[in-house]
Write a protein that holds these residues in place. Structure first.
Motif, PDB file in Angstrom:
ATOM      1  N   VAL A 124      -8.005   6.342   6.812  1.00  0.00           N
ATOM      2  CA  VAL A 124      -7.194   5.672   5.790  1.00  0.00           C
ATOM      3  C   VAL A 124      -7.079   4.187   6.123  1.00  0.00           C
ATOM      4  CG1 VAL A 124      -4.975   5.640   4.606  1.00  0.00           C
ATOM      5  CG2 VAL A 124      -5.883   7.804   5.489  1.00  0.00           C
ATOM      6  N   CYS A 125      -6.873   3.890   7.382  1.00  0.00           N
ATOM      7  CA  CYS A 125      -6.672   2.498   7.810  1.00  0.00           C
ATOM      8  C   CYS A 125      -7.943   1.673   7.655  1.00  0.00           C
ATOM      9  CB  CYS A 125      -6.195   2.477   9.255  1.00  0.00           C
ATOM     10  SG  CYS A 125      -4.674   3.409   9.550  1.00  0.00           S
ATOM     11  N   TYR A 153       0.957   5.053   0.603  1.00  0.00           N
ATOM     12  CA  TYR A 153       0.190   6.096   1.276  1.00  0.00           C
ATOM     13  C   TYR A 153       0.665   7.456   0.794  1.00  0.00           C
ATOM     14  CZ  TYR A 153      -1.147   2.385   4.570  1.00  0.00           C
ATOM     15  OH  TYR A 153      -1.629   1.229   5.138  1.00  0.00           O
ATOM     16  N   CYS A 165      -0.088   6.192  12.563  1.00  0.00           N
ATOM     17  CA  CYS A 165      -0.900   5.700  11.455  1.00  0.00           C
ATOM     18  C   CYS A 165      -0.606   4.227  11.174  1.00  0.00           C
ATOM     19  CB  CYS A 165      -0.655   6.536  10.203  1.00  0.00           C
ATOM     20  SG  CYS A 165      -1.724   6.116   8.808  1.00  0.00           S
ATOM     21  N   ALA A 192      -5.838  10.322   1.608  1.00  0.00           N
ATOM     22  CA  ALA A 192      -4.857   9.839   2.586  1.00  0.00           C
ATOM     23  C   ALA A 192      -4.063  11.057   3.047  1.00  0.00           C
ATOM     24  CB  ALA A 192      -3.971   8.769   1.976  1.00  0.00           C
ATOM     25  N   CYS A 202      -4.299   6.602  -1.702  1.00  0.00           N
ATOM     26  CA  CYS A 202      -3.618   5.316  -1.524  1.00  0.00           C
ATOM     27  C   CYS A 202      -3.864   4.426  -2.732  1.00  0.00           C
ATOM     28  CB  CYS A 202      -4.140   4.580  -0.289  1.00  0.00           C
ATOM     29  SG  CYS A 202      -3.462   5.162   1.258  1.00  0.00           S
ATOM     30  N   THR A 204      -8.456   0.948   3.996  1.00  0.00           N
ATOM     31  CA  THR A 204      -7.503  -0.086   3.581  1.00  0.00           C
ATOM     32  C   THR A 204      -8.014  -1.465   3.965  1.00  0.00           C
ATOM     33  OG1 THR A 204      -5.611   1.421   3.727  1.00  0.00           O
ATOM     34  CG2 THR A 204      -5.149  -0.935   3.885  1.00  0.00           C
ATOM     35  N   GLN A 230      -2.975   1.021  11.575  1.00  0.00           N
ATOM     36  CA  GLN A 230      -3.237   0.123  10.454  1.00  0.00           C
ATOM     37  C   GLN A 230      -3.069  -1.330  10.869  1.00  0.00           C
ATOM     38  OE1 GLN A 230      -3.968   1.057   6.649  1.00  0.00           O
ATOM     39  NE2 GLN A 230      -4.995  -0.610   7.706  1.00  0.00           N
ATOM     40  N   ASN A 242       0.851  -1.185   0.000  1.00  0.00           N
ATOM     41  CA  ASN A 242       0.000   0.000   0.000  1.00  0.00           C
ATOM     42  C   ASN A 242       0.885   1.233   0.000  1.00  0.00           C
ATOM     43  OD1 ASN A 242      -2.384   1.401  -0.080  1.00  0.00           O
ATOM     44  ND2 ASN A 242      -2.850   1.204   2.104  1.00  0.00           N
TER      45      ASN A 242
END
Length: 550
Positions: free
Chosen positions: A428-429, A309, A462, A353, A313, A432, A466, A307
């Motif tokens: 963002v996490c 970032y 972050c 992101a 992303c 994902t 994640q 991934n």
């Protein structure tokens, strides 16, 4: 199913949270790494949306010299994004000149550079006159959305629903195909060259290879499977141009020159440098940037993923040697081809992101430097119940919700900036995780670990979030030039510098950092359930007229 609306807001992978680029010189390395090593060096061209770079790597993956040049963006109208084709070439040549100068000034020899690899932005469309070698229009870059009305028109055409089964991509403004059709309809010089059989079409990789090899004089006209798979002209199963696809877009094969499609790693297909300090050195790899990052992370086994970032992303998931057409809102693409057999991937994109961090900085004044996001988030122990659905332009994969708006839930009188900062990172996490869940359903392969790169991956908070949310280890390498490293690995593989892909798995892993889950799986599931509830509650903020106007 993907819609052209959401793709018109796809963001660059250039990273808002990175430090300003700094040229690397051999003397910048730690003392123990400064002495020239007996062995070989590989140059890597990394041509992106906003800049070009050239990095020289030792054969153990250590970068020893580099140079970067920023590019001019041409945005004459809302939604348009063009680039000057000749500036792209000039910027790459300047980067190669300056990085090589630093390399030789430090006592290395050009003869130590065994080969050169190339990675570049994908989907950007270029056209030139085959007889003169001169561009007929600016490059139309991949985020450009001028083709939105055209895409809507094409979606009504018979056979539109069958395209994704052939090429892995749905109709959108994203791929190169609609850009070429727009050029043929709107630029008389392009249409005239097409009618006379003089029109050459390619993506950035093809344009660069053509020019670095001397242009019209040598006519090296080639692309690799990763870039070809993003045009919508190539059959994902045969990796050749498909007449059904070309016919759908009204492209007559007899009137246009399309580059030969070859493997991403090849000893001779990509030619060699025609001039400059590296004249005569072979170019032995070519990859789209996201595919190069997959190789740079050495994600060579099904079930491995990376991934990046950046502003948004881009997540690529290795599915092995058979393409998987997504039923859960993802793209099917070629991951890479280093030998006889291609490796395929599923791809998912997240719109917000690093741009979410920029929003906190520029719009809300949380901090003056985007790199301070980690410090702000560290002022609190958790998000305080805040959930930030960062649907600034709807939500991308795997949701594809275009009537959502950015929404913060769970605010109370005790909410502080740190809580919102954490909620921004967690958004963002969570997205994902949603993509990874969809990838597992599509592929039948379970993710083992997630390799990361890009500016926002520098945030420890972050990356720990994640890991907690997906309940898997996160591997962050110390050396961040993953995309260029992937091009270098593929180039070295073509010449036998690297013979065993399994032996490369340890490259760039030393001194990296691994984040492991620190919360129970039940707590992670509870957090994700709350996020999913927030996503559902964010729906419906825009009506159809507002979406169309956007």
């Amino acid at each position: 199913m993907m819609r052209d609306f959401v793709l018109k807001h796809v963001l660059s992978t250039d990273v808002d949270t990175d430090e300003p680029p700094k040229d690397l010189k051999p003397q910048d390395l730690p003392q123990e790494e400064q002495e020239p090593k007996k062995g070989r060096y590989i140059g890597a061209i990394d041509q992106g949306t906003t800049s070009s770079r050239f990095i020289i790597f030792r054969d153990d993956g250590t970068p020893v010299a580099s140079h970067q040049v920023e590019l001019t963006r041409i945005c004459e109208h809302s939604g348009w994004h063009e680039e000057n084709p000749e500036e792209i070439v000039d910027s790459v040549e300047k980067c190669m000149d300056q990085a090589t100068k630093a390399f030789t000034t430090a006592g290395y020899s050009v003869s130590d550079i065994q080969t050169i690899g190339l990675t570049s932005q994908r989907e950007t469309a270029l056209v030139w006159d085959w007889e003169t070698g001169k561009p007929l229009h600016n490059a139309i870059a991949w985020p450009d959305t001028r083709t939105t009305p055209l895409v809507r028109e094409l979606k009504q055409k018979e056979g539109a629903e069958k395209l994704q089964e052939l090429c892995g991509l749905p109709l959108s403004t994203y791929s190169s195909s609609a850009k070429l059709v727009w050029l043929l309809r709107n630029v008389p010089e392009v249409k005239e060259a097409y009618d006379n059989g003089r029109l050459a079409f390619g993506t950035v990789d093809t344009w660069l290879l053509y020019n670095l090899n001397g242009g019209k004089e040598n006519n090296v006209f080639v692309t690799d499977v990763t870039n070809a798979s993003r045009t919508m002209f190539a059959n994902l199963h045969t990796l050749e141009y498909d007449d059904t696809l070309l016919d759908f877009f009204g492209i007559d094969r007899s009137k246009i020159r399309l580059p030969k499609i070859v493997a991403s790693s090849h000893e001779s297909a990509f030619g060699s440098m025609a001039q400059g300090p590296l004249k005569g050195i072979k170019i032995t790899s070519c990859l789209g940037d996201q595919s190069a990052a997959l190789v740079g992370h050495c994600a060579f086994s099904p079930g491995q993923a990376k991934n990046t970032y950046g502003t948004g992303c881009f997540l690529l998931y290795n599915v092995g040697n058979t393409p998987v057409i997504s039923k859960h809102g993802l793209l099917a693409t070629v991951g890479y081809q280093l030998g006889d057999t291609p490796v395929y991937a599923l791809e998912g994109s997240i719109a917000v992101a690093g741009s979410g961090v920029s929003f906190l900085m520029n719009n809300l004044g949380f901090f003056r430097d985007a790199r301070k996001i980690n410090d702000e988030a560290a002022t609190v122990s958790d998000s305080g119940g805040c959930v930030f659905v960062t649907a600034f332009s709807g939500l991308f994969a795997p949701y594809w919700i275009d009537d959502a708006k950015g929404t913060i839930f769970g605010i109370s009188q005790h909410t502080q900036r740190g809580h919102i900062a954490r909620a921004t990172l967690e958004a963002v996490c969570f997205q994902t995780k949603a993509i990874l869940d969809a990838m597992e359903k599509d592929s039948g392969e379970r993710l083992k670990e997630l390799a990361v790169d890009g500016g926002l991956s520098n945030s420890d908070i972050c990356m720990q979030s994640q890991s907690d949310i997906i309940q898997l280890p996160i591997e962050r390498p110390k050396m961040h030039e993953i995309t260029a490293l992937g091009a270098a690995i593929a180039a070295g593989y073509a010449l036998g510098i690297y013979k065993d892909l399994d032996a490369l798995r340890g490259m760039n892993r030393s001194n990296g950092k691994v984040f492991k889950p620190q919360i129970a799986e039940t707590d992670s599931a509870r957090m994700y359930k709350q996020w999913s509830k927030a996503v559902e509650m964010s729906r419906g903020w825009l009506d159809n007229s507002a979406i169309n106007a956007g």
